[in-house]
Write a protein that holds these residues in place. Structure first.
Motif, PDB file in Angstrom:
ATOM      1  N   ASP A   1       0.611  37.503  42.579  1.00 21.28           N
ATOM      2  CA  ASP A   1       0.980  36.482  43.538  1.00 21.28           C
ATOM      3  C   ASP A   1       0.811  35.250  42.794  1.00 21.28           C
ATOM      4  O   ASP A   1       1.399  33.974  43.398  1.00 21.28           O
ATOM      5  N   TYR A   2       0.091  35.168  41.671  1.00 11.84           N
ATOM      6  CA  TYR A   2      -0.049  34.027  41.046  1.00 11.84           C
ATOM      7  C   TYR A   2       0.535  34.161  39.618  1.00 11.84           C
ATOM      8  O   TYR A   2      -0.147  34.498  38.419  1.00 11.84           O
ATOM      9  N   PRO A   3       1.637  33.811  39.396  1.00 11.18           N
ATOM     10  CA  PRO A   3       2.326  33.934  37.894  1.00 11.18           C
ATOM     11  C   PRO A   3       1.805  32.742  37.100  1.00 11.18           C
ATOM     12  O   PRO A   3       1.389  31.451  37.431  1.00 11.18           O
ATOM     13  N   ILE A   4       1.345  33.210  35.757  1.00 10.01           N
ATOM     14  CA  ILE A   4       1.039  32.342  34.878  1.00 10.01           C
ATOM     15  C   ILE A   4       2.031  31.563  34.114  1.00 10.01           C
ATOM     16  O   ILE A   4       2.932  32.473  32.958  1.00 10.01           O
ATOM     17  N   GLY A   5       2.571  30.519  34.141  1.00 13.72           N
ATOM     18  CA  GLY A   5       3.458  29.896  33.363  1.00 13.72           C
ATOM     19  C   GLY A   5       4.685  30.648  33.195  1.00 13.72           C
ATOM     20  O   GLY A   5       5.397  30.805  34.456  1.00 13.72           O
ATOM     21  N   ILE A   6       5.402  30.855  32.447  1.00 13.61           N
ATOM     22  CA  ILE A   6       6.705  31.580  32.251  1.00 13.61           C
ATOM     23  C   ILE A   6       6.357  33.068  32.219  1.00 13.61           C
ATOM     24  O   ILE A   6       7.416  33.762  32.264  1.00 13.61           O
ATOM     25  N   MET A   7       5.380  33.547  32.184  1.00 15.12           N
ATOM     26  CA  MET A   7       5.122  35.171  32.360  1.00 15.12           C
ATOM     27  C   MET A   7       5.008  35.563  33.591  1.00 15.12           C
ATOM     28  O   MET A   7       4.838  35.048  34.810  1.00 15.12           O
ATOM     29  N   THR A   8       5.763  36.777  33.741  1.00 14.04           N
ATOM     30  CA  THR A   8       5.801  37.382  34.912  1.00 14.04           C
ATOM     31  C   THR A   8       5.339  38.771  34.667  1.00 14.04           C
ATOM     32  O   THR A   8       5.371  39.379  33.910  1.00 14.04           O
ATOM     33  N   PHE A   9       4.662  39.411  35.742  1.00 14.21           N
ATOM     34  CA  PHE A   9       4.162  40.810  35.887  1.00 14.21           C
ATOM     35  C   PHE A   9       4.898  41.866  36.117  1.00 14.21           C
ATOM     36  O   PHE A   9       5.738  41.747  37.202  1.00 14.21           O
ATOM     37  N   THR A  10       5.386  42.676  35.168  1.00 14.42           N
ATOM     38  CA  THR A  10       6.281  43.689  35.739  1.00 14.42           C
ATOM     39  C   THR A  10       5.564  44.694  35.382  1.00 14.42           C
ATOM     40  O   THR A  10       4.375  45.196  34.529  1.00 14.42           O
ATOM     41  N   LEU A  11       6.011  46.046  36.121  1.00 11.60           N
ATOM     42  CA  LEU A  11       5.566  47.446  35.860  1.00 11.60           C
ATOM     43  C   LEU A  11       6.494  48.134  35.288  1.00 11.60           C
ATOM     44  O   LEU A  11       7.782  48.349  35.519  1.00 11.60           O
ATOM     45  N   PHE A  12       5.977  48.857  34.331  1.00 11.71           N
ATOM     46  CA  PHE A  12       6.673  49.764  33.540  1.00 11.71           C
ATOM     47  C   PHE A  12       6.525  51.075  33.588  1.00 11.71           C
ATOM     48  O   PHE A  12       5.362  51.678  33.851  1.00 11.71           O
ATOM     49  N   GLU A  13       7.643  52.004  33.895  1.00  7.14           N
ATOM     50  CA  GLU A  13       7.567  53.461  34.289  1.00  7.14           C
ATOM     51  C   GLU A  13       7.530  54.140  33.276  1.00  7.14           C
ATOM     52  O   GLU A  13       8.931  53.849  32.516  1.00  7.14           O
ATOM     53  N   ILE A  14       7.076  54.937  32.883  1.00  6.81           N
ATOM     54  CA  ILE A  14       6.978  55.658  31.415  1.00  6.81           C
ATOM     55  C   ILE A  14       7.918  56.921  31.868  1.00  6.81           C
ATOM     56  O   ILE A  14       7.508  57.769  32.856  1.00  6.81           O
ATOM     57  N   SER A  15       9.110  57.337  31.320  1.00  5.08           N
ATOM     58  CA  SER A  15      10.016  58.278  31.625  1.00  5.08           C
ATOM     59  C   SER A  15       9.197  59.608  30.840  1.00  5.08           C
ATOM     60  O   SER A  15       8.649  59.450  29.983  1.00  5.08           O
ATOM     61  N   GLN A  16       9.951  60.647  31.059  1.00  3.74           N
ATOM     62  CA  GLN A  16       9.396  62.089  30.359  1.00  3.74           C
ATOM     63  C   GLN A  16       9.828  61.989  28.886  1.00  3.74           C
ATOM     64  O   GLN A  16       8.990  62.580  28.079  1.00  3.74           O
ATOM     65  N   ASP A  17      10.968  61.372  28.489  1.00  2.00           N
ATOM     66  CA  ASP A  17      11.406  61.393  27.228  1.00  2.00           C
ATOM     67  C   ASP A  17      10.684  60.356  26.461  1.00  2.00           C
ATOM     68  O   ASP A  17      10.000  60.738  25.286  1.00  2.00           O
TER      69      ASP A  17
END
Length: 124
Positions: A77-93
């Protein structure tokens, strides 16, 4: 006037930082009184508690109070500057690549020379 405000804020900061340590200081100063009158295990002298049960109770109350007063903050809810929080999903590969075994090679060699460095001699 600025110096007075600076000293007031420093005093408040130090007081806030020392607040969790105050029960320990109180226990060290009043250890005999706490062991004799405030100890929870007075009827069990074989435990040799000496008021540590009271100290543990006080420290637990402070930690619970601290946890109760802190609100939960969602960093999304609180982005810092130009950074955004993203969620990475790790695939099986990707998991398979991360779990590959890498062979370690030791390329370090130690060469011991028993030579002593002598500075050049001066002949006149």
């Amino acid at each position: 006037m600025k110096i007075i405000w600076a000293h007031i804020f420093i005093l408040l900061y130090v007081t806030a930082m020392l607040r969790p340590v105050m029960p320990l200081a109180n226990y060290l100063i009043n250890q005999d009184y706490i062991a004799e009158f405030l100890c929870i295990n007075k009827d069990k002298p074989e435990l040799e508690c000496n008021g540590k049960c009271y100290l543990t109770k006080q420290l637990k109350e402070i930690s619970e109070e601290k946890e109760k007063n802190l609100p939960a903050i969602a960093m999304e809810d609180y982005p810092i500057g130009i950074m955004t929080f993203t969620l990475f999903e790790i695939s099986q590969d990707t998991k398979a690549i991360l779990q590959t075994n890498f062979q370690y090679t030791n390329n370090y060699r130690y060469s011991y020379l028993n030579l002593v460095f002598h500075p050049p001699s001066f002949n006149s």
